[in-house]
Design a protein around this motif. Structure first.
Motif, mmCIF file in Angstrom:
data_model
loop_
_atom_site.group_PDB
_atom_site.id
_atom_site.type_symbol
_atom_site.label_atom_id
_atom_site.label_comp_id
_atom_site.label_asym_id
_atom_site.label_seq_id
_atom_site.Cartn_x
_atom_site.Cartn_y
_atom_site.Cartn_z
ATOM 1 N N HIS B 315 0.860 -1.181 0.000
ATOM 2 C CA HIS B 315 0.000 0.000 0.000
ATOM 3 C C HIS B 315 0.897 1.231 0.000
ATOM 4 O O HIS B 315 1.715 1.391 0.903
ATOM 5 C CB HIS B 315 -0.893 -0.012 1.244
ATOM 6 C CG HIS B 315 -1.983 1.001 1.184
ATOM 7 N ND1 HIS B 315 -1.734 2.342 1.226
ATOM 8 C CD2 HIS B 315 -3.326 0.865 1.048
ATOM 9 C CE1 HIS B 315 -2.881 2.995 1.141
ATOM 10 N NE2 HIS B 315 -3.860 2.117 1.026
ATOM 11 N N PRO B 316 0.763 2.093 -1.013
ATOM 12 C CA PRO B 316 1.695 3.229 -1.126
ATOM 13 C C PRO B 316 1.790 4.063 0.153
ATOM 14 O O PRO B 316 2.879 4.475 0.549
ATOM 15 C CB PRO B 316 1.115 4.048 -2.275
ATOM 16 C CG PRO B 316 0.415 3.050 -3.120
ATOM 17 C CD PRO B 316 -0.151 2.040 -2.173
ATOM 18 N N LEU B 317 0.644 4.304 0.809
ATOM 19 C CA LEU B 317 0.703 5.135 2.017
ATOM 20 C C LEU B 317 1.384 4.395 3.166
ATOM 21 O O LEU B 317 2.087 4.993 3.975
ATOM 22 C CB LEU B 317 -0.707 5.571 2.424
ATOM 23 C CG LEU B 317 -1.362 6.562 1.467
ATOM 24 C CD1 LEU B 317 -2.764 6.890 1.944
ATOM 25 C CD2 LEU B 317 -0.534 7.829 1.344
ATOM 26 N N ALA B 318 1.171 3.092 3.224
ATOM 27 C CA ALA B 318 1.779 2.326 4.321
ATOM 28 C C ALA B 318 3.284 2.211 4.156
ATOM 29 O O ALA B 318 4.004 1.920 5.114
ATOM 30 C CB ALA B 318 1.147 0.931 4.393
ATOM 31 N N PHE C 8 -1.762 -0.725 7.711
ATOM 32 C CA PHE C 8 -1.363 0.673 7.834
ATOM 33 C C PHE C 8 -1.511 1.154 9.282
ATOM 34 O O PHE C 8 -0.595 1.738 9.863
ATOM 35 C CB PHE C 8 -2.234 1.502 6.886
ATOM 36 C CG PHE C 8 -1.853 2.944 6.836
ATOM 37 C CD1 PHE C 8 -0.542 3.302 6.551
ATOM 38 C CD2 PHE C 8 -2.788 3.935 7.063
ATOM 39 C CE1 PHE C 8 -0.175 4.629 6.496
ATOM 40 C CE2 PHE C 8 -2.421 5.256 7.019
ATOM 41 C CZ PHE C 8 -1.121 5.609 6.734
ATOM 42 N N THR C 9 -2.668 0.857 9.862
ATOM 43 C CA THR C 9 -2.886 1.242 11.257
ATOM 44 C C THR C 9 -1.833 0.608 12.148
ATOM 45 O O THR C 9 -1.253 1.244 13.026
ATOM 46 C CB THR C 9 -4.265 0.744 11.749
ATOM 47 O OG1 THR C 9 -5.122 0.646 10.637
ATOM 48 C CG2 THR C 9 -4.815 1.621 12.817
ATOM 49 N N LEU C 10 -1.573 -0.652 11.856
ATOM 50 C CA LEU C 10 -0.594 -1.393 12.651
ATOM 51 C C LEU C 10 0.771 -0.725 12.588
ATOM 52 O O LEU C 10 1.444 -0.537 13.597
ATOM 53 C CB LEU C 10 -0.513 -2.819 12.103
ATOM 54 C CG LEU C 10 0.802 -3.558 12.296
ATOM 55 C CD1 LEU C 10 0.940 -3.957 13.742
ATOM 56 C CD2 LEU C 10 0.843 -4.774 11.405
ATOM 57 N N LEU C 11 1.138 -0.304 11.391
ATOM 58 C CA LEU C 11 2.441 0.309 11.226
ATOM 59 C C LEU C 11 2.529 1.620 11.980
ATOM 60 O O LEU C 11 3.525 1.935 12.618
ATOM 61 C CB LEU C 11 2.720 0.552 9.741
ATOM 62 C CG LEU C 11 3.177 -0.717 9.042
ATOM 63 C CD1 LEU C 11 3.075 -0.562 7.542
ATOM 64 C CD2 LEU C 11 4.616 -1.000 9.438
ATOM 65 N N LEU C 12 1.446 2.381 11.894
ATOM 66 C CA LEU C 12 1.421 3.644 12.629
ATOM 67 C C LEU C 12 1.599 3.388 14.120
ATOM 68 O O LEU C 12 2.370 4.066 14.793
ATOM 69 C CB LEU C 12 0.100 4.373 12.372
ATOM 70 C CG LEU C 12 0.036 5.131 11.037
ATOM 71 C CD1 LEU C 12 -1.317 5.809 10.906
ATOM 72 C CD2 LEU C 12 1.149 6.168 10.971
ATOM 73 N N ALA C 13 0.885 2.367 14.598
ATOM 74 C CA ALA C 13 0.982 2.045 16.014
ATOM 75 C C ALA C 13 2.401 1.649 16.384
ATOM 76 O O ALA C 13 2.961 2.123 17.388
ATOM 77 C CB ALA C 13 0.011 0.904 16.347
ATOM 78 N N LEU C 14 3.002 0.813 15.536
ATOM 79 C CA LEU C 14 4.373 0.382 15.786
ATOM 80 C C LEU C 14 5.308 1.576 15.850
ATOM 81 O O LEU C 14 6.147 1.702 16.732
ATOM 82 C CB LEU C 14 4.826 -0.544 14.656
ATOM 83 C CG LEU C 14 4.694 -2.031 14.885
ATOM 84 C CD1 LEU C 14 5.203 -2.778 13.666
ATOM 85 C CD2 LEU C 14 5.497 -2.443 16.113
#
Lengths: 310, 380, 355
Positions: B315-318, C8-14
């Motif tokens: 995912h580009p944003l991720a 994505f949420t997971l990465l932000l949390a990490l």
């Protein structure tokens, strides 16, 4: 240019080509077997590095090149089991997990070398083993029969591997599961077991290839293989998954590299131009792929994991 | 290949309604726990490596985190290392989702760097507000062309893109070496493989805050956002992803599969090419340096970008936070070397382990989720 | 789609977790005194003296070296590390090394890092570090930088440059090589035709042909400072073409020395004492004793001059020393003649013929 076309230089160039071809020929033979069974291993480069370091370090510590070769093959087998677990059991995407193995090998060997060795002490090489009588043939003897044993081994493995793939039951199974694993499975061939086996053999070959390189150079350094593992994979496509053609490709690459090196040594080409020449094998590969891709087809199940339905 | 983008999933069972609530709770939990466990397992392997090297894993990881994220300066350094990973990662996401495996990030970075350098040498006096966008654009074009070639070879000649992109890497590296020994080499006494100091008008300006962070960071984030819109908010993206999901069905549906493959690799290469331009014009030395090999210039971003993209779930944003994580590992590695005398090469090895564990965990995640879906009954 | 947004949420949390952790660990600033409590028991080979203890320290001179290859490479990097350690025997210094930084951008970060940490002398030990140094040095006017091998200080008041007359030792060893060679062919493996490598190779060739005009010296610059395998191939090609004496410069020659050992041909080393690379085949090594140059630079710093000068190591000032390998069994007469040549170069009565 004229100094290149003297007999002694031409002989040295061809002999050098055979010698340089050895590591990626070994790796390519293993990779061919693996791909015939439907498994792409992009991690060859990493396993070669690990094999090279294992051989170098063992030879440095024990003084025995034979032990070095044995350890390199053994580590190759271990890497093969890991890769088989990843791709056969866990169904990990083969292209990507291979890159993971490559990065691991690249970093891990660099790390071990810096930490355990540091000073790049040379190790005793394998040494030439001229074949009696044959090596006395003028010129041809020097080109073909005055090499170290690993060179003979690599070229001897070409007909052996050809025989294994084309004339044995095991080879039949390998080819079957590379094309239609489902059909092979119905006939009672254990797809995953056979693949595990080919992967382990392929990685042993890669480990041996690394050992051949390290022992040939007599030294290890960060990224010693410098892309040879990737060239080996290219050779498999280049040779259209057939052992003799893979060998031809390896020889072509080896002779081209050796020629560039000789030209450089003799001052025929300048440094910058030799970089341009060094692009030749890669461009050649692409051109050959363009010509053959439509005509020969890859094993149909290449990169496709097998899972028995139900 | 499609298994990568969307792990196997069994059809939604419509049984026991009372299980639905639990399932709704468990399913995302599995989606969270499995990749995190994979990373933790990879870090455990790293800890074993540290132990084997005679270093305390705890102080090792502490040095890594402090080095990567411990101060504003370190965070800025991390961001600088993250930029090429982010850009390559966005490109990889586009390619992989179209079902094209792009291993050619290294070559595309170099192609972008070369073209942008040539532009900067050719137009040194163009004012900065024009030249900076120009060199970035040149980077995108260079990388885009280098990506489009294997794309076209795959689409129209059936050449396996994994092979051709690897070969294109070799060609680019040797071409760079040629240019830096000949046409582009700095004149003067020290004839090493580097260009002259490039025009100051092409310098990427530093961002305010007193760190080394420069404009490239904002560019990288912008590209990530654009990549997101391209993939998920445009009709082009719908087509690319459809091709990636099922090329045959797409062909029957009348979609231009061949064109999509070329476009995907061109976009992918363009992202990497921008990274190449940023590596040149955002560097300390403001020049293209090939000394130490092509991998010394790219810092393996073409490969590490794959790691980043995978970790970001394509995912580009991720890829933005993912690139921070791996950028942090890279900067932290320098601290690790200084503090514990553990060579920073550990980080490269660790990246490899992370890739392997994360890729391998996809199936486990799929299995567990199906298991949850099936009301903890039958397997997959 | 849902899965991706979850990742994505997971990465932000990490990331948030990392940031928290990092903030907790790094509240005492970013300097290298942070986690040195358990940093010992790792490597005895690293010369980093008392790591991290930058608190009081008295008036120890703080020297940092950034170098492209390993500290124990028996070549370019080791020559500088040995030199700083030699300085450490005569005065109180604190010494830190970042080695193996063949990536120029990483070297730049290390140079800047040491300057920010307030080191007195930061040595950029590699010609390729000139680019970033030119950008970094003006930002730290109170820090003295040394750059080598180079002969240019960019006109900056806080940059010293240092280099060697590598042709001098090369000339001496070339005369020996010409006497050792029976085939009359000598092979040279060079990196890039610049700097001290070019000086050495030119001097070596001049010495050999001066001794015996019939000798052929084949020179092969492999265009790399790091490719050991290519250096080995080049050496093999030389041997294949009849060379029975080899030499080479820069850190990649370890590949060539392996070939020399394997083929049993004589080897001449340069930069550091390379006897360990081939105890049976190394005849002699021209060793760079940078401490002579460093002493001049440090004297400058002590007197308040932070740069602007170029220092050159020579046979005359002891910055270059020819160290013989007693295990090789070089003929005494040859060695005596070589010593006379060296003395002649040192006092100016013999010229290497290199500008």
């Amino acid at each position: 240019m004229s100094e290149f076309f003297t007999v002694s230089v031409l002989v040295a160039t061809l002999a050098g080509g055979i010698r340089l071809a050895t590591p990626f020929l070994l790796a390519a033979l293993g990779e061919t077997l693996g791909q015939r069974s439907g498994v792409l291993n992009l991690g060859v480069e990493g396993v070669m590095l690990i094999g090279a370091f294992a051989a170098y370090y063992t030879a440095l510590e024990t003084g025995s090149t034979v032990a070095g070769i044995a350890v390199a093959i053994g580590i190759g087998a271990v890497m093969g089991l890991i890769y088989a677990f990843l791709t056969v059991v866990m169904h990990a995407e083969q292209g990507i997990s291979g890159i993971g193995i490559f990065l691991f090998g690249l970093g891990f060997t660099d790390l071990l070398f810096q930490k355990q060795v540091g000073t790049p002490l040379p190790i005793p090489g394998v040494g030439k083993a001229p074949i009696p009588i044959l090596s006395d043939i003028p010129h041809l003897g020097e080109i073909f029969f005055d090499h170290n044993p690993l060179v003979y081994l690599a070229f001897l493995l070409v007909p052996i591997m050809w025989f294994v793939v084309n004339k044995t039951t095991f080879g039949l199974n390998v080819r079957a599961i590379g094309q239609t694993p489902e059909a092979a499975d119905t006939l009672g061939v254990s797809v995953n077991l056979t693949r595990t086996f080919t992967i382990v053999i392929a990685n042993c070959f890669a480990g041996l290839a690394g050992a051949a390189l390290a022992l040939e150079v007599g030294i290890f350094q960060q990224n010693l293989t410098a892309g040879q593992g990737f060239i080996a994979i290219a050779l498999v496509y280049f040779g259209a998954w057939r052992m003799p053609w893979v060998m031809s490709g390896a020889l072509l690459f080896g002779v081209v590299s050796s020629t560039v090196l000789q030209w450089k040594t003799l001052g025929i080409v300048s440094g910058p131009s030799s970089s341009l020449l060094a692009m030749a094998p890669a461009i050649l590969t692409i051109l050959v792929l363009v010509l053959v891709s439509r005509r020969v087809s890859a094993p149909a199940a290449l990169t496709r994991p097998f899972d028995r339905a139900g | 290949m499609t298994a990568l983008a969307s792990p196997p999933r069994s059809p939604d069972p419509s049984e026991a309604a009372e299980h639905a609530g639990i399932r709704r709770l468990l399913r995302p939990l599995v989606g969270l726990v499995v990749p995190v466990s994979a990373v933790i397992a990879a870090l455990a392997v790293g800890a074993i490596m540290l132990l084997a090297l005679g270093a305390n894993p705890l102080s090792g990881y502490k040095a890594l985190f402090v080095g990567g994220f411990g101060s504003w300066d370190n965070l800025a350094d991390t961001a600088i290392k993250a930029m090429p990973l982010m850009l390559v990662g966005v490109g990889i996401s586009i390619a992989f989702r179209t079902g094209v495996i792009n291993i050619g990030g290294e070559g595309q970075i170099i192609a972008g760097a070369i073209l942008s350098t040539v532009v900067a040498i050719g137009l040194p006096d163009v004012p900065r507000p024009v030249l900076v966008p120009l060199v970035l654009l040149a980077g995108a074009v260079g990388g885009g062309i280098w990506g489009a070639i294997p794309g076209a070879l795959k689409a129209y000649a059936g050449v396996n893109e994994i092979l051709s992109t690897i070969m294109m890497n070799i060609v680019a590296a040797q071409f760079l070496s040629f240019l830096l020994q000949d046409l582009l080499i700095e004149e003067g006494a020290i004839r090493i493989q580097q260009t002259e100091r490039l025009s100051e008008n092409a310098d990427l300006p530093l961002l305010p805050g007193g760190t080394r962070l420069h404009l490239g960071f904002l560019i990288a984030i912008l590209v990530a956002v654009l990549g997101y819109f391209l993939l998920f908010r445009s009709s082009l993206g719908v087509r690319l992803r459809a091709v990636g999901h099922n090329p045959d069905a797409s062909r029957y549906a009348g979609m231009a599969v061949k064109k999509s493959i070329v476009q995907a690799l061109a976009f992918s290469g363009a992202c990497a090419g921008v990274a190449g331009a940023i590596l040149v014009f955002g560097s300390e030395s403001h020049r293209l340096i090939g000394e130490g090999g092509a991998a010394g210039f790219t810092q393996n971003a073409g490969f590490n970008g794959i790691v980043t993209a995978l970790f970001g779930g394509l995912h580009p944003l991720a890829t933005v936070p993912a690139s921070f994580l791996f950028g942090g590992l890279l900067t932290g590695g320098i601290e690790l070397q200084r503090e514990l005398q553990v060579p920073a090469a550990l980080i490269v090895a660790l990246n490899g382990v992370v890739v392997v564990f994360v890729v391998a965990s996809f199936r486990l995640r799929g299995r567990l989720q199906s298991w949850v879906d099936a009301g903890r009954g039958g397997g997959a | 789609m849902r899965k991706q947004s979850r990742t994505f949420t997971l990465l932000l949390a990490l990331l948030a977790a990392f940031a928290l952790l990092a903030a907790a660990c790094g509240s005492d600033g970013g300097d290298d005194g942070a986690a040195s409590d358990d940093g010992d028991g790792t490597s005895a080979t690293e010369p980093a003296g008392d790591d991290g203890d930058d608190g009081g320290g008295g008036d120890a001179l703080r020297i940092a070296v950034v170098a492209p290859s390993a500290s124990n490479d028996l070549a370019f990097t080791q020559s500088m590390v040995d030199a700083v350690n030699a300085i450490g025997e005569t005065r109180d210094i604190q010494f830190d090394v970042t080695d193996g930084t063949f990536v120029v951008e990483d070297a730049a970060a290390a140079l800047r890092g040491y300057a920010e940490d307030g080191f007195d002398l930061v040595v950029a030990h590699g010609s390729q570090y000139g680019g970033p140094l030119q950008e970094i040095a003006p930002d730290f006017p109170d820090v003295s930088f040394a750059w080598g091998t180079a002969a240019d200080t960019f006109g900056l008041p806080n940059v010293y440059a240092y280099t060697v007359r590598a042709d001098e030792g090369g000339f001496v060893m070339g005369t020996i090589a010409a006497q050792l060679s029976e085939s009359g062919v000598i092979g040279v493996v060079g990196p890039v035709e610049v700097g001290d490598a070019k000086l050495y190779v030119d001097g070596f060739a001049a010495g050999a042909t001066n001794q015996d005009p019939a000798v052929t010296v084949n020179v092969n610059y492999i265009e790399s400072f790091s490719d050991v395998a290519l250096a080995a191939e080049a050496a093999t090609a030389h041997v294949g073409n009849g060379a029975d004496v080899l030499t080479g410069s820069a850190q990649m020659v370890v590949g060539a020395t392996g070939v020399a050992t394997e083929s049993g041909v004589a080897w001449f080393g340069t930069q550091a004492n390379q006897t360990a690379l081939g105890p049976d085949v190394v005849v002699a090594s021209q060793v760079y004793h940078w401490e002579v140059v460093l002493a001049d630079i440090i004297a400058g710093i002590d007197s308040g001059t932070l740069g602007g000068e170029v220092f050159i190591a020579t046979l005359a000032n002891g910055g270059l020393v020819i160290e013989y390998n007693d295990g090789f069994g070089l003929d005494d007469a040859v060695r005596t003649a070589a010593d006379a040549t060296a003395a002649g170069i040192a006092d100016g009565s013999i010229s290497t013929g290199i500008e």
